[in-house]
Design a protein around this motif. Structure first.
Motif, short mmCIF file in Angstrom:
data_model
loop_
_atom_site.label_atom_id
_atom_site.label_comp_id
_atom_site.label_asym_id
_atom_site.label_seq_id
_atom_site.Cartn_x
_atom_site.Cartn_y
_atom_site.Cartn_z
N PRO A 168 -1.56 4.31 10.19
CA PRO A 168 -2.96 3.91 10.34
C PRO A 168 -3.30 2.82 9.32
CG PRO A 168 -2.74 6.30 10.21
CD PRO A 168 -1.41 5.72 9.85
N SER A 169 -3.97 1.76 9.77
CA SER A 169 -4.34 0.68 8.87
C SER A 169 -5.67 0.07 9.30
CB SER A 169 -3.25 -0.41 8.86
OG SER A 169 -3.66 -1.52 8.09
N PRO A 170 -6.66 0.06 8.41
CA PRO A 170 -7.95 -0.54 8.76
C PRO A 170 -7.91 -2.06 8.80
CG PRO A 170 -7.95 0.16 6.47
CD PRO A 170 -6.65 0.61 7.05
N THR A 171 -6.86 -2.67 8.25
CA THR A 171 -6.81 -4.13 8.16
C THR A 171 -5.83 -4.75 9.16
OG1 THR A 171 -5.08 -4.02 6.45
CG2 THR A 171 -7.38 -4.05 5.71
N LYS A 172 -5.09 -3.94 9.90
CA LYS A 172 -4.09 -4.49 10.81
C LYS A 172 -4.35 -4.06 12.25
CE LYS A 172 -0.32 -4.84 7.41
NZ LYS A 172 -0.30 -6.30 7.44
N ASN A 223 1.09 -8.45 14.04
CA ASN A 223 0.58 -8.54 12.66
C ASN A 223 1.41 -9.47 11.78
OD1 ASN A 223 -1.66 -6.40 12.56
ND2 ASN A 223 0.03 -5.28 13.51
N ASP A 224 2.37 -10.18 12.38
CA ASP A 224 3.19 -11.14 11.63
C ASP A 224 3.81 -10.50 10.38
OD1 ASP A 224 2.71 -13.16 13.41
OD2 ASP A 224 0.96 -13.92 12.34
N CYS A 225 4.41 -9.33 10.56
CA CYS A 225 5.01 -8.64 9.42
C CYS A 225 6.20 -7.82 9.88
CB CYS A 225 3.98 -7.74 8.72
SG CYS A 225 3.45 -6.32 9.69
N ILE A 226 6.89 -7.23 8.91
CA ILE A 226 8.03 -6.36 9.16
C ILE A 226 7.70 -4.98 8.59
CG2 ILE A 226 10.52 -6.03 8.87
CD1 ILE A 226 9.82 -8.62 10.31
N HIS A 227 7.94 -3.92 9.36
CA HIS A 227 7.78 -2.55 8.89
C HIS A 227 9.14 -2.04 8.39
CE1 HIS A 227 3.86 -1.68 11.16
NE2 HIS A 227 4.20 -2.92 11.48
N ILE A 228 9.14 -1.37 7.25
CA ILE A 228 10.36 -0.73 6.75
C ILE A 228 10.15 0.77 6.76
CG2 ILE A 228 12.01 -0.57 4.85
CD1 ILE A 228 11.09 -3.26 3.87
N LEU A 229 11.04 1.51 7.45
CA LEU A 229 10.96 2.97 7.53
C LEU A 229 12.23 3.56 6.93
CD1 LEU A 229 10.08 3.32 11.33
CD2 LEU A 229 8.56 2.58 9.50
N ASP A 230 12.16 4.83 6.54
CA ASP A 230 13.40 5.53 6.21
C ASP A 230 14.00 6.07 7.50
OD1 ASP A 230 12.08 7.89 6.90
OD2 ASP A 230 11.87 8.59 4.84
N GLN A 231 15.15 6.70 7.41
CA GLN A 231 15.86 7.13 8.62
C GLN A 231 15.14 8.23 9.39
OE1 GLN A 231 19.67 8.66 7.44
NE2 GLN A 231 18.82 10.24 6.13
N ASN A 232 14.14 8.85 8.75
CA ASN A 232 13.37 9.90 9.42
C ASN A 232 12.04 9.39 9.96
OD1 ASN A 232 15.30 11.99 8.82
ND2 ASN A 232 14.56 11.94 6.71
N GLY A 233 11.83 8.08 9.92
CA GLY A 233 10.61 7.51 10.49
C GLY A 233 9.45 7.44 9.53
N ASP A 237 4.90 -15.44 4.94
CA ASP A 237 4.38 -16.48 5.84
C ASP A 237 5.13 -16.46 7.17
OD1 ASP A 237 2.70 -18.56 6.54
OD2 ASP A 237 4.10 -20.10 5.86
N LEU A 238 5.24 -15.27 7.77
CA LEU A 238 5.92 -15.12 9.04
C LEU A 238 4.99 -15.47 10.19
CD1 LEU A 238 7.83 -11.76 8.41
CD2 LEU A 238 8.77 -14.08 8.35
N HIS A 239 5.54 -16.12 11.22
CA HIS A 239 4.77 -16.49 12.40
C HIS A 239 5.47 -15.92 13.63
CE1 HIS A 239 2.35 -19.30 10.03
NE2 HIS A 239 3.49 -19.69 9.46
N GLU A 240 4.86 -14.88 14.21
CA GLU A 240 5.41 -14.22 15.39
C GLU A 240 6.88 -13.82 15.19
OE1 GLU A 240 4.63 -15.92 19.21
OE2 GLU A 240 2.83 -16.95 18.50
N PRO A 241 7.16 -12.93 14.23
CA PRO A 241 8.55 -12.48 14.04
C PRO A 241 9.07 -11.80 15.31
CG PRO A 241 7.01 -11.05 12.88
CD PRO A 241 6.21 -12.23 13.35
#
Length: 561
Positions: A482-486, A509-519, A529-533
């Motif tokens: 959950p994110s109020p800004t994204k 959101n022009d970003c990358i999410h990093i998770l652990d192996q359990n989500g 400064d990513l544009h449509e990764p």
């Protein structure tokens, strides 16, 4: 066992070895006969307490004071951290210092000893054994990796030998063609000269006859035709080519041949906590590389694709890229284009990956094929009938993971293939429900295998990353924190690193999410400064490569320390 408590040994006097001594010094902890007991008491160098042997005690063995040798240290100076006697307390050295009962220090140290012993036995020894057990595994991996590198080098050498042999053969062919052309010209000239010689010889005979003749008419009618013979045949001189070779640029050759990425030996500290005897376990986790608070861009490569989609590492120094054309391009990290290949059918590839053996693999949606390039030759490894391949990913075991869409029911599945042989299909969960939503526009995206053998698939229609275990059982679905800004997460590309962390390209959101192996969500990469990764991959050092769909660029990002 204490000799003086042993039932198998006769007690003897410490000084004269007389059996069955009658006395014991509780301070010196020695047995004494009657005669030696009196002599022992005469020793005034220290205090003594001689008692009948049956009344001997087994109390603490107080240390003898270093300054007052006749005194025992029953106190401890906190400031000096030294055992002291009662006489020391009143001395100038320890004046004003706090003296405590030495038995308190004794009990405290005993507790420390107990804790240290417990930690050594329960925690440290198993961990050292575990670390030692990894050495043979590392040695085996070293040998395996060295063999892979040697094989790759040999294959590269064979390719170069073939290229050099082909060049040599081409030059030989050119030389043979020159020789044939020159011989043909010489033979033609020889034939013409032979004919001319024959004509001249005949003319000589005719002229001799006419010269000897008295036929006035014939002689007066003679007209000279010698001019046709005065123009001698030309001399055919061949201008032979010279073989000019350039100076061998060793540095350029090494660059073109390929080079090994930098080698280093890193020391990673083991992170562990003290374990109780109930919770002790011989296994422990190696300290993970911490994530950077501010990931940084290492380099940017412009591929000149109008729209950029997939990227995959050929080596740590080279990447294959795919965009909106039938051309697949190989770049080095300096942004230099090393190789361009066109798909066999001329169709745009739907995805690319590199096989365990280092060969480029791509999917052809329209032709229903998955293809591999070896020695610059493209061949089919999978051909489908009622399904069409979408994304492909090479696994550690050497298999291929292929996402497919059906023709009629528009269903989607993920198949593990051993190059032309279907091994395993991921289609339904344990409740017979589809793992992936029906894709009206083939919106299922990238697939990858985690180091723990989980299969991670991006379901674009459901805006989720679906993760199943090796057996195909659903583990979790990730739809973003959950994110109020994204905006709600819109996953596209997915990859995993050496620590089984899952990285997801969020196009919305022009970003990358990093998770652990359990989500479990760990961190965003959103300050680069990513544009449509879009597409993602990591190299062997966990450097992240991200394609930008709208710019046609690939960015290499460091996100770990």
């Amino acid at each position: 066992m204490d000799p003086k408590r042993s039932a198998q040994d006769v007690l003897r006097c410490y000084l004269c070895e007389t059996p069955n001594p009658q006395y014991n010094c509780d301070i010196c902890h020695i047995n004494l006969c009657k005669t030696c007991a009196g002599e022992h008491l005469l020793d005034e160098s220290k205090e003594h307490k001689v008692v009948p042997i049956r009344q001997r005690g087994y109390g603490p063995d107080y240390p003898t004071c270093l300054k007052h040798t006749k005194k025992q240290c029953e106190l401890h100076c906190e400031q000096c951290d030294l055992p002291i006697c009662t006489q020391c307390v009143s001395s100038d050295v320890h004046l004003g210092h706090k003296a405590i009962d030495i038995m308190k220090i004794f009990d405290t140290k005993k507790e420390i000893l107990k804790n240290d012993l417990e930690e050594l036995k329960i925690s440290l020894i198993p961990k050292y054994h575990e670390i030692a057990a990894t050495i043979p595994v590392q040695k085996a991996e070293l040998e395996k990796h060295s063999k892979r590198l040697t094989t790759a080098l040999c294959k590269r050498g064979e390719e170069w030998h073939r290229e050099i042999d082909e060049i040599i053969n081409n030059r030989k062919t050119e030389i043979n063609q020159m020789q044939i052309m020159y011989l043909a010209a010489l033979n033609k000239q020889k034939t013409e000269i032979t004919q001319s010689i024959s004509l001249i010889a005949q003319r000589i005979v005719d002229l001799k006859k006419l010269l000897d003749s008295y036929d006035v008419y014939a002689v007066s009618a003679y007209k000279s035709k010698i001019d046709s013979f005065r123009k001698l045949p030309p001399y055919l001189r061949a201008i032979f080519p010279c073989f000019s070779s350039n100076i061998i640029n060793t540095e350029y050759l090494q660059q073109q041949f390929g080079k090994l990425s930098a080698f280093s030996i890193e020391s990673q500290e083991y992170d562990f906590k003290m374990e109780s005897s109930e919770a002790a376990s011989p296994s422990s986790d190696i300290c993970r590389s911490p994530l950077l608070n501010q990931p940084k861009i290492i380099t940017t490569i412009d591929t000149n694709f109008e729209h950029m989609f997939s990227v995959t590492c050929s080596t740590d120094e080279q990447i294959w890229t795919r965009g909106d054309s039938s051309i697949i391009k190989l770049y080095n990290l300096q942004g230099e284009l090393l190789e361009s290949i066109r798909t066999k059918s001329g169709n745009d590839p739907r995805d690319i990956t590199v096989s365990k053996s280092g060969h480029l693999v791509y999917s052809d949606f329209d032709e229903r094929t998955v293809n591999i390039m070896k020695n610059k030759q493209i061949s089919e490894v999978i051909r489908l009938r009622t399904w069409r391949p979408l994304r492909v990913n090479s696994t550690v075991s050497g298999d291929l993971l292929v996402t497919m869409v059906g023709d009629r029911k528009k269903r989607t599945k993920v198949v593990r293939c051993a190059y032309s042989t279907e091994n395993q299909t991921f289609l339904f969960d344990s409740k017979a429900q589809p793992l992936y939503f029906s894709p009206p526009q083939c919106s299922i995206n990238y697939v990858t295998e985690n180091k723990n053998l989980d299969v991670c698939v991006v379901d674009g229609t459901a805006c989720a990353v679906v993760v199943v275990n090796e057996a195909g059982k659903l583990r979790f679905k990730y739809t973003g924190p959950p994110s109020p800004t994204k905006e709600p997460v819109h996953p596209i590309g997915v990859c995993t690193d050496s620590q089984s962390q899952i990285l997801i390209a969020d196009n919305a959101n022009d970003c990358i999410h990093i998770l652990d192996q359990n989500g479990q969500f760990l961190q965003y990469i959103d300050y680069c400064d990513l544009h449509e990764p879009y597409g993602l991959c990591v190299d062997t050092r966990d450097n992240l490569f991200v394609t930008e769909c709208s710019t046609g660029k690939v960015k290499k990002i460091q996100y770990k320390k």
